[in-house]
Scaffold this motif. Structure first.
Motif, PDB file in Angstrom:
ATOM      1  N   ARG A 166       0.882  -1.286  -0.197  1.00 45.03           N
ATOM      2  CA  ARG A 166       0.014   0.026  -0.097  1.00 45.03           C
ATOM      3  C   ARG A 166       0.857   1.212  -0.020  1.00 45.03           C
TER       4      ARG A 166
ATOM      5  N   GLY B 217       2.239   4.553   1.303  1.00 44.14           N
ATOM      6  CA  GLY B 217       2.256   4.941   2.614  1.00 44.14           C
ATOM      7  C   GLY B 217       1.590   6.373   2.886  1.00 44.14           C
ATOM      8  N   LYS B 218       1.840   7.225   1.635  1.00 43.95           N
ATOM      9  CA  LYS B 218       1.401   8.606   1.500  1.00 43.95           C
ATOM     10  C   LYS B 218       1.061   8.878   0.059  1.00 43.95           C
TER      11      LYS B 218
ATOM     12  N   GLN C 101      -3.190   7.969  -4.706  1.00 44.75           N
ATOM     13  CA  GLN C 101      -3.696   8.474  -3.231  1.00 44.75           C
ATOM     14  C   GLN C 101      -2.991   7.277  -2.374  1.00 44.75           C
ATOM     15  N   LYS C 102      -2.575   8.022  -0.916  1.00 40.79           N
ATOM     16  CA  LYS C 102      -2.138   7.194   0.138  1.00 40.79           C
ATOM     17  C   LYS C 102      -3.192   6.244   0.437  1.00 40.79           C
ATOM     18  N   GLY C 103      -2.734   4.719   0.634  1.00 45.25           N
ATOM     19  CA  GLY C 103      -3.484   3.588   0.936  1.00 45.25           C
ATOM     20  C   GLY C 103      -3.958   2.813  -0.277  1.00 45.25           C
ATOM     21  N   SER C 104      -3.718   3.232  -1.390  1.00 44.27           N
ATOM     22  CA  SER C 104      -3.798   2.489  -2.636  1.00 44.27           C
ATOM     23  C   SER C 104      -3.183   1.099  -2.630  1.00 44.27           C
ATOM     24  N   HIS C 105      -3.625   0.138  -3.086  1.00 49.04           N
ATOM     25  CA  HIS C 105      -2.885  -1.256  -2.907  1.00 49.04           C
ATOM     26  C   HIS C 105      -2.485  -1.322  -4.137  1.00 49.04           C
TER      27      HIS C 105
ATOM     28  N   ALA D 299      -7.645   3.518  -2.964  1.00 46.54           N
ATOM     29  CA  ALA D 299      -8.007   3.923  -1.828  1.00 46.54           C
ATOM     30  C   ALA D 299      -9.198   4.762  -1.390  1.00 46.54           C
ATOM     31  N   LYS D 300     -10.043   4.731  -0.392  1.00 48.96           N
ATOM     32  CA  LYS D 300     -11.240   5.358  -0.481  1.00 48.96           C
ATOM     33  C   LYS D 300     -10.945   6.904   0.016  1.00 48.96           C
TER      34      LYS D 300
ATOM     35  N   ASP E 208     -11.126  10.799   1.055  1.00 50.39           N
ATOM     36  CA  ASP E 208     -11.708  11.371   2.411  1.00 50.39           C
ATOM     37  C   ASP E 208     -13.192  11.287   2.370  1.00 50.39           C
TER      38      ASP E 208
ATOM     39  N   GLU F 227     -15.431   8.417   3.277  1.00 55.04           N
ATOM     40  CA  GLU F 227     -15.297   7.583   4.481  1.00 55.04           C
ATOM     41  C   GLU F 227     -16.362   8.504   5.229  1.00 55.04           C
TER      42      GLU F 227
END
Length: 152
Positions: A36, A38-39, A98-102, A142-143, A145, A148
């Motif tokens: 993923r 990290g930023k 984006q941060k969190g994308s696999h 990633a989701k 903001d 969420e």
């Protein structure tokens, strides 16, 4: 028994029977990461004002380590990998991640030894592993903001 031409042909076939491409003279060191971001990727510039993108991928090693003596499982550790991209067309794509994308990443790597006259506390005075971006594929975005906590 065998003619010279059949022995030469057989010799060539045994040398490159596994591939139809021309032999290459260069070696390759490649790393594949699945993890993923990290930023969000960051746009930076070199000392010579060349633009590049830096991004960080976090990975966990699986299978997890064996259980402790009491039967509990130790926490898996995240390893962070910083990847650099100097390809302008790839950089345009990387900026939108984006941060969190696999992600699935292929990178060439190079090990740089410390410079002998450099301060041991500086980056030039330490051994560095440089990962140069070659390919990235987003496995899952990633989701955002705004998504969420928003239910429909």
């Amino acid at each position: 028994m065998f003619s010279l031409s059949s022995r030469v042909t057989a010799g060539r076939a045994s040398l490159r029977a596994f591939s139809t491409t021309r032999a290459r003279n260069a070696d390759l060191a490649k790393l594949i990461l699945i993890g993923r971001l990290g930023k969000d990727p960051e746009v930076r510039t070199t000392r010579s004002d060349k633009e590049y993108v830096s991004y960080t991928v976090g990975t966990n090693n699986y299978p997890p380590p064996p259980p402790n003596a009491d039967g509990s499982w130790p926490k898996t550790k995240t390893t962070w990998h910083t990847v650099l991209s100097f390809n302008p067309s790839a950089n345009n794509y990387l900026r939108n991640l984006q941060k969190g994308s696999h992600v699935y990443v292929e990178a060439n790597f190079e090990i740089r030894e410390p410079e002998p006259d450099a301060d041991p506390d500086s980056t030039r005075g330490q051994r560095q592993i440089l990962l140069r971006h070659e390919h990235i594929r987003v496995l899952k975005t990633a989701k955002r903001d705004s998504e969420e906590g928003h239910e429909e």
